[in-house]
Design an enzyme around this catalytic site. Structure first.
Site, mmCIF file in Angstrom:
data_model
loop_
_atom_site.group_PDB
_atom_site.id
_atom_site.type_symbol
_atom_site.label_atom_id
_atom_site.label_comp_id
_atom_site.label_asym_id
_atom_site.label_seq_id
_atom_site.Cartn_x
_atom_site.Cartn_y
_atom_site.Cartn_z
ATOM 1 N N HIS A 131 0.833 -1.198 0.000
ATOM 2 C CA HIS A 131 0.000 0.000 0.000
ATOM 3 C C HIS A 131 0.871 1.252 0.000
ATOM 4 C CE1 HIS A 131 -3.202 -2.802 1.191
ATOM 5 N NE2 HIS A 131 -4.035 -1.871 0.788
ATOM 6 N N LYS A 135 -0.376 4.640 4.691
ATOM 7 C CA LYS A 135 -1.224 3.666 5.393
ATOM 8 C C LYS A 135 -0.636 3.348 6.759
ATOM 9 C CE LYS A 135 -3.748 -0.669 4.774
ATOM 10 N NZ LYS A 135 -5.015 -0.024 5.160
#
Length: 242
Positions: A131, A135
């Site tokens: 990600h 995140k």
């Protein structure tokens, strides 16, 4: 046309939801963010969609129960205490909670469950996710969702067979373990791969998210599907009829 309320409407997902709601022909009943009371919003919508933060979940559940409206929860990083609170609220209103609202990921989880069932414990399972650099939770909610699908396929509890964050001299891999690896960097919306490694062969099932609109579109579809349902806890798989 449904009136949909957005919890966390100024965030990245909140902005994507606004576009997805318009594209689907529904209306935005309003939105709230950190520090706002979701109760008033709940009184004026058909469904609430929550992509906020774990700390806000209790208040959001209270707002949904108080207004008697369904709730879609896409917030990740939830604890067992959060899930217990969701179970309690689901006795009063319909709730769909998931680690990923993408229709593609929902189908991937179905395939992972099937593969784990049919291949058996002799195949090692590793889940790799990547990600964007912002995140804050790892493994991702989607990775955990996929791990739970694999564990369900094997008829085991994920918590008792999960391996994460290997580092140093860890020893041999535990038989039957489900491993997780989390990568972070750049602006990646979300890449997930489930690797089934057997003797001299491997199967990899993957999903690559190119834009967070896929999550918004899935959440809106789930919200519309949830209208009129009886109190209870629902899944994205049910939205797809799996």
């Amino acid at each position: 046309m449904a009136q949909l309320g957005i919890i966390g409407h100024k965030g990245r997902m909140g902005q994507a939801l606004q576009q997805a709601i318009a594209d689907a022909g529904h209306a935005i009943a309003g939105g709230v963010d950190a520090g706002d009371d979701a109760a008033q919003l709940a009184d004026n919508c058909d469904v609430l969609i929550d992509f906020s933060a774990p700390a806000a979940l209790e208040g959001n559940l209270h707002a949904a129960v108080g207004a008697g409206v369904p709730l879609v929860i896409g917030t990740t990083g939830l604890t067992q205490a959060h899930h217990t609170a969701i179970d309690n609220a689901a006795r009063v209103v319909p709730i769909l909670q998931t680690g990923n609202t993408s229709l593609g990921v929902t189908l991937l989880a179905h395939l992972v469950r099937e593969a784990a069932t049919r291949l058996g414990p002799d195949w090692d399972i590793e889940i790799v996710e990547m990600h964007h650099r912002m995140k804050v939770d790892a493994p991702s909610g989607t990775a955990i969702l996929l791990g739970e699908a694999a564990a369900e396929g094997r008829g085991i509890e994920l918590a008792a067979h999960r391996e994460s964050g290997r580092d140093g001299h860890t020893g041999a891999r535990e038989k039957g373990a489900i491993g997780f690896a989390a990568l972070r960097g750049g602006t990646v919306a979300g890449d997930h791969s489930v690797i089934f490694a057997g003797n001299e062969e491997r199967i990899t099932l993957s999903h690559l998210a190119e834009n967070r609109m896929i999550f918004a579109n899935g959440a809106v579809k789930a919200a519309a599907w949830l209208i009129g349902k009886q109190p209870g806890r629902y899944t994205m798989a049910q939205v797809l009829g799996l």
